[in-house]
Write an enzyme that holds these catalytic residues in place. Structure first.
Site, short mmCIF file in Angstrom:
data_model
loop_
_atom_site.label_atom_id
_atom_site.label_comp_id
_atom_site.label_asym_id
_atom_site.label_seq_id
_atom_site.Cartn_x
_atom_site.Cartn_y
_atom_site.Cartn_z
N THR A 185 1.89 -9.85 6.90
CA THR A 185 0.98 -9.06 6.06
C THR A 185 -0.30 -8.90 6.86
O THR A 185 -0.57 -9.70 7.76
CB THR A 185 0.66 -9.80 4.75
OG1 THR A 185 0.01 -11.03 5.10
CG2 THR A 185 1.91 -10.12 3.96
N GLU A 330 5.83 -7.93 1.06
CA GLU A 330 6.56 -9.03 0.43
C GLU A 330 7.79 -8.56 -0.33
O GLU A 330 8.57 -9.35 -0.85
CB GLU A 330 5.63 -9.80 -0.54
CG GLU A 330 4.60 -10.67 0.15
CD GLU A 330 3.30 -9.93 0.50
OE1 GLU A 330 3.33 -8.69 0.59
OE2 GLU A 330 2.27 -10.60 0.68
N LYS A 438 -15.85 -3.89 -11.59
CA LYS A 438 -16.11 -4.56 -12.86
C LYS A 438 -17.50 -4.19 -13.35
O LYS A 438 -18.50 -4.67 -12.83
CB LYS A 438 -15.97 -6.08 -12.69
CG LYS A 438 -14.56 -6.44 -12.28
CD LYS A 438 -14.35 -7.93 -12.10
CE LYS A 438 -12.95 -8.19 -11.59
NZ LYS A 438 -12.76 -7.99 -10.15
N TRP A 443 -13.34 -2.40 -16.80
CA TRP A 443 -12.82 -2.18 -15.45
C TRP A 443 -12.72 -0.69 -15.15
O TRP A 443 -12.26 0.08 -15.97
CB TRP A 443 -11.43 -2.81 -15.32
CG TRP A 443 -11.48 -4.30 -15.28
CD1 TRP A 443 -12.58 -5.08 -15.44
CD2 TRP A 443 -10.39 -5.19 -15.06
NE1 TRP A 443 -12.26 -6.40 -15.33
CE2 TRP A 443 -10.91 -6.50 -15.10
CE3 TRP A 443 -9.04 -5.02 -14.83
CZ2 TRP A 443 -10.12 -7.63 -14.92
CZ3 TRP A 443 -8.24 -6.13 -14.65
CH2 TRP A 443 -8.77 -7.43 -14.70
P1 ADP Z 1 -1.12 -4.36 3.77
O1 ADP Z 1 -1.51 -2.92 3.67
O2 ADP Z 1 -2.10 -5.30 3.13
O3 ADP Z 1 -0.60 -4.76 5.08
P2 ADP Z 1 1.21 -3.72 2.31
O4 ADP Z 1 1.54 -2.59 3.20
O5 ADP Z 1 2.25 -4.65 1.92
O6 ADP Z 1 0.14 -4.59 2.91
O7 ADP Z 1 0.43 -3.15 1.07
C1 ADP Z 1 0.87 -3.30 -0.24
C2 ADP Z 1 -0.16 -2.82 -1.19
O8 ADP Z 1 -0.48 -1.44 -0.94
C3 ADP Z 1 0.28 -2.85 -2.62
O9 ADP Z 1 0.15 -4.14 -3.15
C4 ADP Z 1 -0.66 -1.84 -3.25
O10 ADP Z 1 -1.93 -2.39 -3.53
C5 ADP Z 1 -0.84 -0.82 -2.18
N1 ADP Z 1 0.06 0.31 -2.41
C6 ADP Z 1 1.22 0.58 -1.81
N2 ADP Z 1 1.74 1.74 -2.26
C7 ADP Z 1 0.89 2.22 -3.19
C8 ADP Z 1 0.85 3.37 -4.04
N3 ADP Z 1 1.79 4.30 -4.02
N4 ADP Z 1 -0.20 3.50 -4.89
C9 ADP Z 1 -1.19 2.59 -4.93
N5 ADP Z 1 -1.21 1.49 -4.16
C10 ADP Z 1 -0.20 1.31 -3.30
#
Ligand code: ADP
Length: 540
Positions: A185, A330, A438, A443
């Site tokens: 991640t 994940e 917030k 929110w």
């Molecule tokens: P990172 O970007 O932190 O490496 P990820 O690619 O796993 O990790 O990102 C996952 C997160 O991206 C989700 O938990 C969510 O917050 C955001 N996300 C992914 N797809 C969408 C979407 N279509 N709309 C809104 N948020 C999204």
């Protein structure tokens, strides 16, 4: 009484064997780092992957060993996906856009023994190689004539390795729960954590994403994954494509609008996938040069919220269906995807468009729920917003080396996202819990505010963060990059919100910048943005 059916472990190598047998002459086309177009078939890929598996054996790669890649989307990367996992080792796909300290951290944490890299990254490897004591070989993914005169110890050449091998390797069968791939991640807070997928979870995810209400890919698809193979395995496309025999088109390092468009047209691409920021570049290119797509039909947009204006532009201006998807590292990563149900087909065009904006429904293999702060389940009424939890066949139950202890709560994985779910199962992500603003006990969704700004014709990109307010705790600040050659004032933008969002949610101020900070996966980095504006004084 037991059923009397065969037990066949779900092996990643079986996906390739299937493609080789049933889609042997289907093409895989790659723009290479050297700049030319490489073209071959699943038959060739199968043969070369077995040669590579033999090479790994001679490099003394054992089951469970970590073999890493720092590479773009291309055919050699694809061969590594299959040769490494197929032989029982673990492919660790590294995001080259991470800071060098983060790169070093994950290479050493994963204990990568061999690292394969594209030539683009030679200077990076020269810088970090000496600090990776466990790496015993660095393999440049090129042929002998392009091998760099690099100052890297134990440097090997990919094509030399293959040339020395026969293609007589037999893919072994072993426990389907064996680890196959490792992705970290991005670690916006604290160190990155490893997510370790198994053969079983990867194969089940690949089968699921091909379903009609998910990626809907088939043997008639020509797929150009813009999403990198180092970003959660390009959302599973390198596994899904051989499974259904889709033609693959890999863009290599050329991810700008002009290059992507040219490749899409040349190869008759009808399917693509990527994060919103790459589509901004492509749509700009089309607009500026008054171009249309001749073959593109579908594009998956995920990784962060797809702005309604972008979905509309794809659909109305270019006739491309957007499949809005949500997921995370994940979760392998796919969680939900937006398609209508039969009962929606009689809706008006406007209603259907509105329905297409949220993150969509989940599919068999996954389960979602939303809970309040005390962990109590909230109703699926499309109104109650809560913490989103998931469980399923391709969801993590522990991080690599158990970093941070078990992430689960009562058997569910907390996503860190806030969401509503409606009675039809449609998910609307309201925000990441750490990005929500917030304000006086209420929110405000930063995604909603960004979506409104993105609909303004003079806005190229918009990010919204909460900044400190003496009375309300936090109030929204809109940070905007203007579209080239366009002008707009703070007052005009704030006025644009009127009637589009509740009055009390309208941002308090607008800051104009030349560029927004992005994460290694191409999302707006709210963390950096908050840092940048931490002492910002709101007016009044
Ligand atoms: P990172 O970007 O932190 O490496 P990820 O690619 O796993 O990790 O990102 C996952 C997160 O991206 C989700 O938990 C969510 O917050 C955001 N996300 C992914 N797809 C969408 C979407 N279509 N709309 C809104 N948020 C999204």
């Amino acid at each position: 009484m037991q059923g009397l059916m065969m037990q066949m472990p779900l092996m990643i190598s079986a996906l390739l064997t299937h493609a080789e047998k049933n889609h042997a002459d289907t093409e895989i086309v790659s723009r290479t780092v050297e700049g030319d177009i490489h073209r071959y078939t699943y038959r060739d890929m199968g043969r070369r992957s077995r040669q590579l598996a033999n090479a790994l054996k001679h490099l003394k790669v054992k089951p469970g060993d970590r073999v890493a890649t720092i590479a773009w989307n291309g055919y050699r990367h694809m061969e590594l996906y299959y040769a490494v996992s197929g032989s029982g080792a673990i492919i660790h796909t590294i995001n080259p856009r991470l800071f060098p300290e983060q790169l070093l951290y994950i290479i050493n944490h994963a204990e990568d023994g061999i690292i394969f890299f594209d030539l683009t990254f030679t200077p990076l490897i020269e810088k970090i190689a000496a600090q990776c004591p466990k790496v015993r070989a660095w393999v440049a993914m090129t042929d002998h004539s392009h091998l760099p005169p690099a100052r890297i110890e134990n440097l090997l050449c990919y094509e030399d390795l293959l040339d020395a091998e026969k293609d007589d390797y037999v893919w072994p069968e072993f426990d389907e729960n064996t680890a196959a791939c490792l992705c970290y991640t991005s670690g916006t807070t604290g160190n990155p954590k490893g997510v370790l997928y198994s053969h079983r979870s990867t194969a089940l995810h690949a089968m699921a994403v091909c379903m009609p209400d998910v990626f809907n890919m088939s043997a008639r698809s020509v797929v150009l994954p813009v999403v990198p193979m180092f970003h959660v395995n390009a959302w599973g496309i390198p596994y899904a494509a051989p499974l259904i025999g889709a033609k693959l088109v890999f863009p290599g390092p050329a991810l700008d609008g002009a290059s992507i468009y040219q490749l899409m047209e040349q190869e008759k691409v009808n399917y693509s996938a990527g994060v919103p920021t790459v589509w901004l570049g492509l749509l700009n290119h089309l607009k500026q040069h008054n171009l249309k797509f001749s073959t593109l039909q579908y594009t998956v947009i995920g990784g962060s919220a797809a702005p309604p204006a972008m979905i509309q532009s794809f659909q109305e201006d270019y006739g491309v269906r957007v499949l809005h998807a949500w997921g995370m590292t994940e979760m392998s990563p796919l969680g939900t995807l937006n398609t209508p149900k039969e009962k929606h087909l009689s809706m008006s065009k406007e209603e259907l468009f509105k329905l297409s904006l949220n993150q969509g429904r989940t599919f068999f293999g996954l389960d979602l729920k939303i809970v309040d702060d005390d962990g109590k389940s909230l109703p699926r009424d499309g109104q109650s917003a809560g913490h989103l939890l998931v469980r399923g066949q391709w969801v993590i139950h522990d991080y690599y080396k158990s970093d941070g202890g078990s992430p689960l709560k009562d058997g569910w994985f907390p996503t860190g996202d806030m969401a509503t779910i409606d009675p039809d199962g449609y998910l609307q992500i309201t925000d990441r819990s750490k990005d929500v603003i917030k304000s006086g006990g209420e929110w405000i969704s930063s995604i909603d505010l960004e979506n409104v700004a993105m609909a303004h014709p003079a806005v190229a990109e918009a990010g919204v963060i909460g900044v400190h307010h003496p009375k309300w705790e936090e109030r929204p600040l809109l940070v905007v990059v203007k579209r080239a050659g366009q002008d707009v004032t703070r007052e005009e933008l704030l006025k644009f919100y009127e009637g589009r969002i509740a009055k009390w949610q309208i941002p308090d101020d607008v800051a104009f910048v030349n560029e927004l900070p992005h994460t290694a996966t191409g999302k707006i980095s709210k963390l950096q943005l908050r840092q940048q504006f931490k002492d910002y004084q709101l007016p009044g």
